[in-house]
Motif scaffolding. Structure first.
Motif, PDB file in Angstrom:
ATOM      1  N   GLU A   3       0.835  -1.208   0.000  1.00  0.00           N
ATOM      2  CA  GLU A   3       0.000   0.000   0.000  1.00  0.00           C
ATOM      3  C   GLU A   3       0.868   1.255   0.000  1.00  0.00           C
ATOM      4  N   THR A   4       1.932   1.252   0.767  1.00  0.00           N
ATOM      5  CA  THR A   4       2.833   2.396   0.828  1.00  0.00           C
ATOM      6  C   THR A   4       3.498   2.625  -0.533  1.00  0.00           C
ATOM      7  N   ALA A   5       3.913   1.555  -1.172  1.00  0.00           N
ATOM      8  CA  ALA A   5       4.549   1.664  -2.483  1.00  0.00           C
ATOM      9  C   ALA A   5       3.557   2.200  -3.507  1.00  0.00           C
ATOM     10  N   ASP A   6       2.297   1.710  -3.425  1.00  0.00           N
ATOM     11  CA  ASP A   6       1.266   2.201  -4.349  1.00  0.00           C
ATOM     12  C   ASP A   6       0.993   3.682  -4.115  1.00  0.00           C
ATOM     13  N   ARG A   7       0.903   4.092  -2.831  1.00  0.00           N
ATOM     14  CA  ARG A   7       0.671   5.513  -2.527  1.00  0.00           C
ATOM     15  C   ARG A   7       1.824   6.370  -3.012  1.00  0.00           C
ATOM     16  N   ASP A   8       3.037   5.881  -2.822  1.00  0.00           N
ATOM     17  CA  ASP A   8       4.213   6.630  -3.281  1.00  0.00           C
ATOM     18  C   ASP A   8       4.216   6.754  -4.808  1.00  0.00           C
ATOM     19  N   ALA A   9       3.881   5.656  -5.482  1.00  0.00           N
ATOM     20  CA  ALA A   9       3.831   5.677  -6.945  1.00  0.00           C
ATOM     21  C   ALA A   9       2.726   6.613  -7.422  1.00  0.00           C
ATOM     22  N   ASN A  10       1.566   6.551  -6.772  1.00  0.00           N
ATOM     23  CA  ASN A  10       0.456   7.439  -7.146  1.00  0.00           C
ATOM     24  C   ASN A  10       0.823   8.901  -6.923  1.00  0.00           C
ATOM     25  N   GLN A  11       1.490   9.179  -5.812  1.00  0.00           N
ATOM     26  CA  GLN A  11       1.903  10.553  -5.529  1.00  0.00           C
ATOM     27  C   GLN A  11       2.915  11.015  -6.561  1.00  0.00           C
ATOM     28  N   GLY A  12       3.814  10.130  -6.943  1.00  0.00           N
ATOM     29  CA  GLY A  12       4.789  10.454  -7.975  1.00  0.00           C
ATOM     30  C   GLY A  12       4.109  10.771  -9.306  1.00  0.00           C
ATOM     31  N   LEU A  13       3.091   9.986  -9.659  1.00  0.00           N
ATOM     32  CA  LEU A  13       2.337  10.240 -10.883  1.00  0.00           C
ATOM     33  C   LEU A  13       1.594  11.566 -10.811  1.00  0.00           C
ATOM     34  N   ARG A  14       0.981  11.840  -9.638  1.00  0.00           N
ATOM     35  CA  ARG A  14       0.278  13.117  -9.459  1.00  0.00           C
ATOM     36  C   ARG A  14       1.235  14.292  -9.592  1.00  0.00           C
ATOM     37  N   ASP A  15       2.394  14.169  -8.973  1.00  0.00           N
ATOM     38  CA  ASP A  15       3.397  15.238  -9.055  1.00  0.00           C
ATOM     39  C   ASP A  15       3.850  15.457 -10.501  1.00  0.00           C
ATOM     40  N   ARG A  16       4.077  14.359 -11.227  1.00  0.00           N
ATOM     41  CA  ARG A  16       4.507  14.470 -12.629  1.00  0.00           C
ATOM     42  C   ARG A  16       3.408  15.091 -13.483  1.00  0.00           C
ATOM     43  N   LEU A  17       2.161  14.684 -13.233  1.00  0.00           N
ATOM     44  CA  LEU A  17       1.033  15.247 -13.962  1.00  0.00           C
ATOM     45  C   LEU A  17       0.908  16.746 -13.684  1.00  0.00           C
TER      46      LEU A  17
END
Length: 132
Positions: A3-17
């Motif tokens: 879950e932490t890895a998914d949240r980190d990946a999602n946050q990374g995608l949001r930041d890139r977007l």
């Protein structure tokens, strides 16, 4: 842990977007400014003898013509016509150069649009090149 890895990946995608959207917004704003500058572009040129002043717009169209009173000293209308045409052509050529400079930051140097501004050949704009 997943879950932490998914949240980190999602946050990374949001930041890139958000970063990409910010770049898009800046580019869009810059293009709006470029469009305004292009629409208001006026370039004037004075003939070698100083008797003719031609002003052209962004498409090289004649928008103003001033003739000095000195043109009446010589009654050669053909020469005056040639001077007007040459002065207008020079102003149009300078306009194309200024437009090329303005858009150079937005298009690759070898794009068809930039080549067309440089050589005024429709083939450049369409991307067709005749075999030599």
């Amino acid at each position: 842990m997943a879950e932490t890895a998914d949240r980190d990946a999602n946050q990374g995608l949001r930041d890139r977007l958000a970063e990409v959207y910010g770049q898009y917004a800046r580019l869009r704003s810059d293009l709006d400014d470029l469009q305004r500058r292009l629409a208001s572009l006026r370039v004037s040129c004075v003939s070698d003898d100083g008797l003719v002043r031609a002003t052209v717009g962004p498409r090289g169209q004649l928008v103003d013509l001033s003739l000095d009173r000195g043109i009446y000293r010589e009654a050669d209308s053909d020469r005056l016509a040639r001077t007007i045409v040459a002065t207008t052509r020079e102003a149009a050529a300078r306009t194309a150069g200024q437009i090329e400079e303005m858009i150079s930051g937005y298009l690759p140097a070898e794009s068809g649009t930039v080549k067309f501004l440089r050589d005024n050949e429709l083939r450049s704009l369409l991307g067709h090149h005749d075999a030599g």
